[in-house]
Design a protein around this motif. Structure first.
Motif, PDB file in Angstrom:
ATOM      1  N   GLN A   1       0.821  -1.207   0.000  1.00 26.30           N
ATOM      2  CA  GLN A   1       0.000   0.000   0.000  1.00 26.30           C
ATOM      3  C   GLN A   1       0.860   1.263   0.000  1.00 26.30           C
ATOM      4  OE1 GLN A   1      -2.537  -0.891   3.396  1.00 26.30           O
ATOM      5  NE2 GLN A   1      -3.985  -2.004   2.099  1.00 26.30           N
ATOM      6  N   ASP A   2       0.954   1.961   1.124  1.00 25.07           N
ATOM      7  CA  ASP A   2       1.698   3.227   1.151  1.00 25.07           C
ATOM      8  C   ASP A   2       3.218   3.026   1.059  1.00 25.07           C
ATOM      9  OD1 ASP A   2      -0.682   4.567   1.398  1.00 25.07           O
ATOM     10  OD2 ASP A   2      -0.598   4.622   3.581  1.00 25.07           O
ATOM     11  N   ARG A   3       3.709   1.908   1.587  1.00 21.73           N
ATOM     12  CA  ARG A   3       5.139   1.560   1.530  1.00 21.73           C
ATOM     13  C   ARG A   3       6.024   2.702   2.047  1.00 21.73           C
ATOM     14  NH1 ARG A   3       4.458  -0.484  -4.616  1.00 21.73           N
ATOM     15  NH2 ARG A   3       3.405   1.526  -4.627  1.00 21.73           N
ATOM     16  N   VAL A   4       5.609   3.232   3.181  1.00 17.91           N
ATOM     17  CA  VAL A   4       6.270   4.410   3.755  1.00 17.91           C
ATOM     18  C   VAL A   4       7.747   4.134   4.032  1.00 17.91           C
ATOM     19  CG1 VAL A   4       6.349   5.921   5.768  1.00 17.91           C
ATOM     20  CG2 VAL A   4       4.151   5.324   4.746  1.00 17.91           C
ATOM     21  N   ILE A   5       8.041   2.986   4.593  1.00  9.20           N
ATOM     22  CA  ILE A   5       9.423   2.700   5.001  1.00  9.20           C
ATOM     23  C   ILE A   5      10.338   2.580   3.793  1.00  9.20           C
ATOM     24  CG2 ILE A   5      10.889   0.928   6.050  1.00  9.20           C
ATOM     25  CD1 ILE A   5       8.632   0.480   8.092  1.00  9.20           C
ATOM     26  N   LEU A   6       9.931   1.845   2.784  1.00 12.61           N
ATOM     27  CA  LEU A   6      10.789   1.682   1.610  1.00 12.61           C
ATOM     28  C   LEU A   6      10.906   2.985   0.824  1.00 12.61           C
ATOM     29  CD1 LEU A   6       9.738  -1.887   0.430  1.00 12.61           C
ATOM     30  CD2 LEU A   6      11.707  -1.197   1.809  1.00 12.61           C
TER      31      LEU A   6
ATOM     32  N   ALA B   1      18.700   7.126   0.648  1.00 13.06           N
ATOM     33  CA  ALA B   1      19.788   6.636  -0.195  1.00 13.06           C
ATOM     34  C   ALA B   1      20.173   7.659  -1.264  1.00 13.06           C
ATOM     35  CB  ALA B   1      19.389   5.322  -0.854  1.00 13.06           C
ATOM     36  N   GLY B   2      19.273   8.612  -1.532  1.00 11.68           N
ATOM     37  CA  GLY B   2      19.600   9.647  -2.505  1.00 11.68           C
ATOM     38  C   GLY B   2      18.563   9.889  -3.568  1.00 11.68           C
ATOM     39  N   GLY B   3      17.424   9.181  -3.502  1.00 16.39           N
ATOM     40  CA  GLY B   3      16.358   9.423  -4.457  1.00 16.39           C
ATOM     41  C   GLY B   3      16.320   8.399  -5.583  1.00 16.39           C
ATOM     42  N   PRO B   4      15.506   8.646  -6.608  1.00 13.81           N
ATOM     43  CA  PRO B   4      15.275   7.673  -7.679  1.00 13.81           C
ATOM     44  C   PRO B   4      16.540   7.219  -8.402  1.00 13.81           C
ATOM     45  CG  PRO B   4      13.660   9.437  -7.786  1.00 13.81           C
ATOM     46  CD  PRO B   4      14.679   9.863  -6.782  1.00 13.81           C
ATOM     47  N   LEU B   5      17.553   8.072  -8.480  1.00 12.46           N
ATOM     48  CA  LEU B   5      18.780   7.714  -9.198  1.00 12.46           C
ATOM     49  C   LEU B   5      19.817   7.029  -8.311  1.00 12.46           C
ATOM     50  CD1 LEU B   5      19.252  10.896 -11.426  1.00 12.46           C
ATOM     51  CD2 LEU B   5      18.121   8.739 -11.999  1.00 12.46           C
ATOM     52  N   ALA B   6      19.518   6.859  -7.045  1.00 13.34           N
ATOM     53  CA  ALA B   6      20.462   6.245  -6.113  1.00 13.34           C
ATOM     54  C   ALA B   6      20.760   4.806  -6.508  1.00 13.34           C
ATOM     55  CB  ALA B   6      19.909   6.293  -4.695  1.00 13.34           C
ATOM     56  N   ARG B   7      22.001   4.403  -6.290  1.00  9.87           N
ATOM     57  CA  ARG B   7      22.408   3.018  -6.568  1.00  9.87           C
ATOM     58  C   ARG B   7      22.048   2.165  -5.358  1.00  9.87           C
ATOM     59  NH1 ARG B   7      28.183   5.462  -8.032  1.00  9.87           N
ATOM     60  NH2 ARG B   7      27.447   6.643  -6.239  1.00  9.87           N
ATOM     61  N   ILE B   8      20.965   1.410  -5.466  1.00  8.81           N
ATOM     62  CA  ILE B   8      20.441   0.610  -4.356  1.00  8.81           C
ATOM     63  C   ILE B   8      20.702  -0.865  -4.631  1.00  8.81           C
ATOM     64  CG2 ILE B   8      18.363  -0.075  -3.110  1.00  8.81           C
ATOM     65  CD1 ILE B   8      17.256   2.724  -3.634  1.00  8.81           C
ATOM     66  N   ARG B   9      21.263  -1.552  -3.651  1.00  9.03           N
ATOM     67  CA  ARG B   9      21.582  -2.969  -3.784  1.00  9.03           C
ATOM     68  C   ARG B   9      20.892  -3.762  -2.680  1.00  9.03           C
ATOM     69  NH1 ARG B   9      22.429  -0.906  -7.788  1.00  9.03           N
ATOM     70  NH2 ARG B   9      24.374  -0.761  -9.005  1.00  9.03           N
ATOM     71  N   LEU B  10      20.387  -4.938  -3.031  1.00  7.32           N
ATOM     72  CA  LEU B  10      19.655  -5.796  -2.104  1.00  7.32           C
ATOM     73  C   LEU B  10      20.479  -7.031  -1.769  1.00  7.32           C
ATOM     74  CD1 LEU B  10      16.892  -6.499  -0.688  1.00  7.32           C
ATOM     75  CD2 LEU B  10      16.362  -7.801  -2.780  1.00  7.32           C
ATOM     76  N   ILE B  11      20.531  -7.354  -0.474  1.00  6.12           N
ATOM     77  CA  ILE B  11      21.178  -8.578  -0.004  1.00  6.12           C
ATOM     78  C   ILE B  11      20.100  -9.517   0.520  1.00  6.12           C
ATOM     79  CG2 ILE B  11      22.711  -9.550   1.757  1.00  6.12           C
ATOM     80  CD1 ILE B  11      24.402  -7.027   1.545  1.00  6.12           C
ATOM     81  N   THR B  12      20.014 -10.716  -0.053  1.00 11.53           N
ATOM     82  CA  THR B  12      18.992 -11.694   0.342  1.00 11.53           C
ATOM     83  C   THR B  12      19.603 -12.904   1.044  1.00 11.53           C
ATOM     84  OG1 THR B  12      19.129 -12.816  -1.806  1.00 11.53           O
ATOM     85  CG2 THR B  12      17.523 -11.019  -1.597  1.00 11.53           C
ATOM     86  N   ALA B  13      20.841 -12.789   1.523  1.00 17.48           N
ATOM     87  CA  ALA B  13      21.554 -13.942   2.073  1.00 17.48           C
ATOM     88  C   ALA B  13      20.898 -14.530   3.315  1.00 17.48           C
ATOM     89  CB  ALA B  13      23.001 -13.551   2.393  1.00 17.48           C
TER      90      ALA B  13
ATOM     91  N   PHE C   1      10.707  -1.962  -5.465  1.00 14.02           N
ATOM     92  CA  PHE C   1      11.611  -0.830  -5.688  1.00 14.02           C
ATOM     93  C   PHE C   1      11.417  -0.241  -7.086  1.00 14.02           C
ATOM     94  CE2 PHE C   1      13.996  -2.339  -1.948  1.00 14.02           C
ATOM     95  CZ  PHE C   1      14.288  -1.117  -1.348  1.00 14.02           C
ATOM     96  N   SER C   2      11.140  -1.092  -8.051  1.00 14.55           N
ATOM     97  CA  SER C   2      10.865  -0.591  -9.401  1.00 14.55           C
ATOM     98  C   SER C   2       9.601   0.259  -9.410  1.00 14.55           C
ATOM     99  CB  SER C   2      10.725  -1.764 -10.368  1.00 14.55           C
ATOM    100  OG  SER C   2      10.352  -1.315 -11.654  1.00 14.55           O
ATOM    101  N   ASP C   3       8.580  -0.223  -8.728  1.00 18.13           N
ATOM    102  CA  ASP C   3       7.315   0.510  -8.674  1.00 18.13           C
ATOM    103  C   ASP C   3       7.462   1.845  -7.947  1.00 18.13           C
ATOM    104  OD1 ASP C   3       4.516   0.587  -9.301  1.00 18.13           O
ATOM    105  OD2 ASP C   3       4.087   0.217  -7.186  1.00 18.13           O
ATOM    106  N   LEU C   4       8.403   1.898  -7.000  1.00 19.89           N
ATOM    107  CA  LEU C   4       8.630   3.140  -6.254  1.00 19.89           C
ATOM    108  C   LEU C   4       9.578   4.093  -6.981  1.00 19.89           C
ATOM    109  CD1 LEU C   4       8.889   1.760  -2.590  1.00 19.89           C
ATOM    110  CD2 LEU C   4       6.984   2.982  -3.642  1.00 19.89           C
ATOM    111  N   GLY C   5      10.035   3.710  -8.164  1.00 21.95           N
ATOM    112  CA  GLY C   5      10.814   4.622  -8.985  1.00 21.95           C
ATOM    113  C   GLY C   5      12.313   4.498  -8.869  1.00 21.95           C
ATOM    114  N   ALA C   6      12.808   3.476  -8.163  1.00 23.54           N
ATOM    115  CA  ALA C   6      14.257   3.290  -8.058  1.00 23.54           C
ATOM    116  C   ALA C   6      14.796   2.824  -9.412  1.00 23.54           C
ATOM    117  CB  ALA C   6      14.580   2.279  -6.969  1.00 23.54           C
ATOM    118  N   GLN C   7      15.657   3.621 -10.025  1.00 27.17           N
ATOM    119  CA  GLN C   7      16.103   3.355 -11.393  1.00 27.17           C
ATOM    120  C   GLN C   7      17.422   2.602 -11.468  1.00 27.17           C
ATOM    121  OE1 GLN C   7      15.875   6.923 -13.864  1.00 27.17           O
ATOM    122  NE2 GLN C   7      14.226   7.749 -12.571  1.00 27.17           N
TER     123      GLN C   7
END
Length: 313
Positions: free
Chosen positions: A46-51, A58-70, A86-92
């Protein structure tokens, strides 16, 4: 050296890998090193406030965001879920790091990617699995360098929150009352040097578990974080809470306990414990010249949380 042996030895060290932060890791007013510590079950629908907030820090839509699933037993499923969010929230510039074994944690290209990241987010699962993968590897070193020197925003949910502290809750029964030696601890990533984190806090009624942990380590600040709730720690500056729940701080610094005298799994007497509940929507500055009307105990707890930790190198 085994991780449990390292946990014991590290507490006695005044120099070495965990004690090199000081002058080399000064923050600047333009960008602060932040931890986004999530109690688990954050809203991804829904609102996804935390993400959203994590992307902002992290710096906004152009920020380099990496996910660790270990930490996850089903990393592919978790990766697909977060990739979509993250794609839906605009992380490019979002990518999942190929990090599910110690062999992969030795890959220098992976460390280089982490060093270039603006935000690193760790999924839930099993915190021990995560630490078995990254402990004492170039990946762990790169994460510390990225946070302390490049001011990368480090986030984690559930198991990814538990590993934020150096003294980490590995597992423990959901007891009704504080008991001695019912919590198994291990060493975490160490971004919080003077605290221990527990997640799903109110939902799983984990206050007795956290108190049981602190009975053996009263020097640490206990941090309990509710589901869909995040504690943000701005290094050397402030903390804030956002989401839907509460962050509970438990301070044993001036308390008395008989934990050293009772038998294993016996109920523990705990006198003079200080407890603070911080609801979402509040920010607490650690800057001394900012006028506040908080109790001295709360100010001490905040300063303990934002205290710069040593760098693992």
């Amino acid at each position: 050296m085994k991780r449990r042996e390292f946990l014991t030895a590290a507490a006695a060290l005044s120099a070495g890998p965990w004690a090199q932060a000081t002058e080399r890791a000064r923050v600047t007013p333009e960008k602060w090193s932040r931890l986004v510590i999530v109690g688990g079950a954050e809203d991804r629908v829904q609102d996804r406030v935390i993400l959203r907030k994590f992307i902002e820090y992290a710096g906004g839509p152009l920020a380099r965001i990496r996910l660790i699933t270990a930490a996850s037993g089903v990393p592919e499923v978790v990766a697909q879920s977060y990739s979509a969010v993250f794609s839906d929230l605009g992380a490019q510039n979002f990518a999942v790091l190929p990090l599910n074994s110690r062999e992969e944690a030795m890959n220098p290209q992976l460390s280089a990617d982490i060093m270039q990241a603006d935000g690193i987010f760790m999924s839930g699962g099993d915190q021990s699995r995560l630490m078995q993968t990254v402990f004492d590897t170039p990946v762990m070193e790169a994460m510390h360098k990225a946070f302390h020197f490049n001011h990368c925003c480090i986030g984690g949910t559930s198991a990814g929150a538990a590993v934020m502290s150096r003294h980490m809750i590995a597992q423990g029964a959901a007891v009704l009352r504080p008991r001695k030696d019912i919590v198994e601890t291990d060493i975490g990533l160490g971004f919080l040097p003077a605290a221990v984190v527990d997640q799903h806090f109110s939902e799983r009624r984990r206050l007795p578990r956290l108190l049981s942990t602190l009975a053996g380590r009263p020097d640490l600040l206990g941090v309990g974080i509710d589901e869909d709730t995040a504690l943000v720690v701005e290094r050397a500056r402030a903390i804030e809470v956002f989401g839907k729940g509460t962050v509970t701080l438990v301070d044993m610094g001036q308390a008395q306990t008989n934990a050293g005298d009772v038998a294993e799994e016996a109920q523990i007497e705990m006198l003079g414990v200080q407890l603070h509940t911080l609801p979402a929507g509040h920010r607490y500055s650690a800057v001394r010249n900012v006028p506040q009307n908080w109790p001295a105990g709360l100010r001490r707890a905040i300063e303990q949380l934002v205290k710069p930790g040593p760098v693992y190198l």
